[in-house]
Design an enzyme around this catalytic site. Sequence first.
Site, PDB file in Angstrom:
ATOM      1  N   SER A 137      -6.131   3.793  -2.665  1.00 52.21           N
ATOM      2  CA  SER A 137      -5.757   3.937  -4.081  1.00 52.21           C
ATOM      3  C   SER A 137      -6.369   5.221  -4.629  1.00 52.21           C
ATOM      4  O   SER A 137      -7.480   5.601  -4.233  1.00 52.21           O
ATOM      5  CB  SER A 137      -6.316   2.749  -4.867  1.00 52.21           C
ATOM      6  OG  SER A 137      -6.250   3.011  -6.251  1.00 52.21           O
ATOM      7  N   TYR A 150     -12.598  -3.329  -7.626  1.00 48.06           N
ATOM      8  CA  TYR A 150     -11.403  -2.916  -6.867  1.00 48.06           C
ATOM      9  C   TYR A 150     -11.616  -1.572  -6.171  1.00 48.06           C
ATOM     10  O   TYR A 150     -11.412  -1.444  -4.962  1.00 48.06           O
ATOM     11  CB  TYR A 150     -10.213  -2.841  -7.824  1.00 48.06           C
ATOM     12  CG  TYR A 150      -8.964  -2.260  -7.197  1.00 48.06           C
ATOM     13  CD1 TYR A 150      -8.284  -2.951  -6.187  1.00 48.06           C
ATOM     14  CD2 TYR A 150      -8.464  -1.019  -7.604  1.00 48.06           C
ATOM     15  CE1 TYR A 150      -7.136  -2.410  -5.616  1.00 48.06           C
ATOM     16  CE2 TYR A 150      -7.323  -0.483  -7.035  1.00 48.06           C
ATOM     17  CZ  TYR A 150      -6.654  -1.184  -6.040  1.00 48.06           C
ATOM     18  OH  TYR A 150      -5.532  -0.643  -5.472  1.00 48.06           O
TER      19      TYR A 150
HETATM   20  N1  LIG Z   1       0.679  -0.666  -7.809  1.00 43.93           N
HETATM   21  C1  LIG Z   1      -0.269   0.257  -7.974  1.00 43.93           C
HETATM   22  O1  LIG Z   1      -0.401   0.859  -9.067  1.00 43.93           O
HETATM   23  C2  LIG Z   1      -1.172   0.613  -6.830  1.00 43.93           C
HETATM   24  C3  LIG Z   1      -1.954   1.768  -6.987  1.00 43.93           C
HETATM   25  C4  LIG Z   1      -2.814   2.120  -5.949  1.00 43.93           C
HETATM   26  C5  LIG Z   1      -2.874   1.351  -4.809  1.00 43.93           C
HETATM   27  N2  LIG Z   1      -2.086   0.234  -4.685  1.00 43.93           N
HETATM   28  C6  LIG Z   1      -2.212  -0.542  -3.454  1.00 43.93           C
HETATM   29  O2  LIG Z   1      -0.932  -0.676  -2.881  1.00 43.93           O
HETATM   30  C7  LIG Z   1      -0.873  -1.890  -2.114  1.00 43.93           C
HETATM   31  C8  LIG Z   1       0.398  -2.654  -2.473  1.00 43.93           C
HETATM   32  O3  LIG Z   1       0.359  -3.013  -3.831  1.00 43.93           O
HETATM   33  P1  LIG Z   1       1.662  -3.267  -4.716  1.00 43.93           P
HETATM   34  O4  LIG Z   1       1.603  -2.325  -5.850  1.00 43.93           O
HETATM   35  O5  LIG Z   1       2.881  -3.297  -3.872  1.00 43.93           O
HETATM   36  O6  LIG Z   1       1.308  -4.726  -5.297  1.00 43.93           O
HETATM   37  P2  LIG Z   1       2.086  -6.122  -5.286  1.00 43.93           P
HETATM   38  O7  LIG Z   1       3.496  -5.931  -5.757  1.00 43.93           O
HETATM   39  O8  LIG Z   1       1.209  -7.081  -6.006  1.00 43.93           O
HETATM   40  O9  LIG Z   1       2.145  -6.493  -3.741  1.00 43.93           O
HETATM   41  C9  LIG Z   1       1.002  -6.921  -3.060  1.00 43.93           C
HETATM   42  C10 LIG Z   1       1.399  -7.423  -1.684  1.00 43.93           C
HETATM   43  O10 LIG Z   1       0.210  -7.871  -1.029  1.00 43.93           O
HETATM   44  C11 LIG Z   1       0.399  -9.196  -0.570  1.00 43.93           C
HETATM   45  N3  LIG Z   1      -0.837  -9.958  -0.606  1.00 43.93           N
HETATM   46  C12 LIG Z   1      -1.662 -10.188  -1.662  1.00 43.93           C
HETATM   47  N4  LIG Z   1      -2.654 -11.014  -1.291  1.00 43.93           N
HETATM   48  C13 LIG Z   1      -2.438 -11.316   0.013  1.00 43.93           C
HETATM   49  C14 LIG Z   1      -3.106 -12.140   0.953  1.00 43.93           C
HETATM   50  N5  LIG Z   1      -4.207 -12.842   0.638  1.00 43.93           N
HETATM   51  N6  LIG Z   1      -2.608 -12.208   2.215  1.00 43.93           N
HETATM   52  C15 LIG Z   1      -1.488 -11.524   2.565  1.00 43.93           C
HETATM   53  N7  LIG Z   1      -0.813 -10.742   1.712  1.00 43.93           N
HETATM   54  C16 LIG Z   1      -1.288 -10.649   0.456  1.00 43.93           C
HETATM   55  C17 LIG Z   1       1.435  -9.803  -1.513  1.00 43.93           C
HETATM   56  O11 LIG Z   1       2.143 -10.841  -0.837  1.00 43.93           O
HETATM   57  P3  LIG Z   1       1.936 -12.425  -1.053  1.00 43.93           P
HETATM   58  O12 LIG Z   1       1.493 -12.635  -2.456  1.00 43.93           O
HETATM   59  O13 LIG Z   1       3.273 -12.964  -0.712  1.00 43.93           O
HETATM   60  O14 LIG Z   1       0.913 -12.801  -0.033  1.00 43.93           O
HETATM   61  C18 LIG Z   1       2.344  -8.608  -1.765  1.00 43.93           C
HETATM   62  O15 LIG Z   1       3.317  -8.523  -0.752  1.00 43.93           O
HETATM   63  C19 LIG Z   1      -2.179  -2.636  -2.397  1.00 43.93           C
HETATM   64  O16 LIG Z   1      -3.081  -2.446  -1.335  1.00 43.93           O
HETATM   65  C20 LIG Z   1      -2.707  -1.958  -3.651  1.00 43.93           C
HETATM   66  O17 LIG Z   1      -4.114  -2.027  -3.742  1.00 43.93           O
HETATM   67  C21 LIG Z   1      -1.239  -0.137  -5.671  1.00 43.93           C
END
Ligand SMILES: NC(=O)c1ccc[n+]([C@@H]2O[C@H](COP(=O)([O-])OP(=O)(O)OC[C@H]3O[C@@H](n4cnc5c(N)ncnc54)[C@H](OP(=O)(O)O)[C@@H]3O)[C@@H](O)[C@H]2O)c1
Length: 240
Positions: A137, A150
């Site tokens: 991130s 985080y």
């Molecule tokens: N969105 C942002 O602004 C942002 C910015 C920087 C970094 N990121 C990073 O990008 C990555 C993806 O985030 P996103 O934005 O796509 O968020 P999201 O829409 O909330 O997706 C998160 C994914 O992680 C899975 N997940 C959560 N807890 C889990 C667990 N215990 N076991 C297995 N899978 C799990 C969820 O699937 P289930 O709930 O079905 O398990 C979902 O598929 C993350 O690592 C996040 O930290 C996001």
Amino acid sequence: MEIKDKVIVVTGASSGIGEAVVKLLAGKGAKLALVARSSEKIEKLAEESAGAFAIKADMSKIDEAREMIRKTHDRFGRIDVLINNAGQGYGALVEKIDIGKYRYLFDLNVLGPLVAMQTVIPIMRRQGGGTIINISSGTSQMYIPGLAAYSSTKRALNGLTLTARAELKKNNIVVSLMHPYITASDFYKNALRDRGGEGGHARDDADLPPPDSSEYVAGKILELMDSGEPESFAHDWMGK
Ligand SMILES: NC(=O)c1ccc[n+]([C@@H]2O[C@H](COP(=O)([O-])OP(=O)(O)OC[C@H]3O[C@@H](n4cnc5c(N)ncnc54)[C@H](OP(=O)(O)O)[C@@H]3O)[C@@H](O)[C@H]2O)c1
């Protein structure tokens, strides 16, 4: 990198960035393992993506993180790329960080990816190489009030990733970090939060550029698979 017929594991495939990566890779003919807890969502996505299969796994659990790599290997006989994308946010002031929630976050954002790497490395070494991309991130480069829990997990992931990169160079295993900027997904809805925390990022800052789409970040991840650079930021101005 030629994507066609590459065996690629995507964790967190049920939503947001992971789902967008899956759609992009499926369109290019990859053989995909889709990993998440929401089995219905990943099964549906697997049905829509030729050559994909769904693995229900909780990435905060060591055994399940290990098992999903083994299941992928059993199914396809090799693993070319691991994308450690599953993760969750947590907004809380340092004074208020709940230790139980922080432990969970560490299990999910750090130990899950670590165990997945530890399980896939011997497979990739035997194959003569591979690619690992860990989704960190932009906040891992910053000190934002309310985001210490985080961002510190992502900082730990950065350290593991770039050290593994140095360790595995001799094995032709390329390990890289992707740093998304604020991305429109369910991330903020899903983030844990306690009083004083923002749950994901400082959204109130009117000076911030608008969020990226998950599809934009997915494109950046594919570029990174290709370039093999140590780190990629969603935008050039990040990380400076
Ligand atoms: N969105 C942002 O602004 C942002 C910015 C920087 C970094 N990121 C990073 O990008 C990555 C993806 O985030 P996103 O934005 O796509 O968020 P999201 O829409 O909330 O997706 C998160 C994914 O992680 C899975 N997940 C959560 N807890 C889990 C667990 N215990 N076991 C297995 N899978 C799990 C969820 O699937 P289930 O709930 O079905 O398990 C979902 O598929 C993350 O690592 C996040 O930290 C996001």
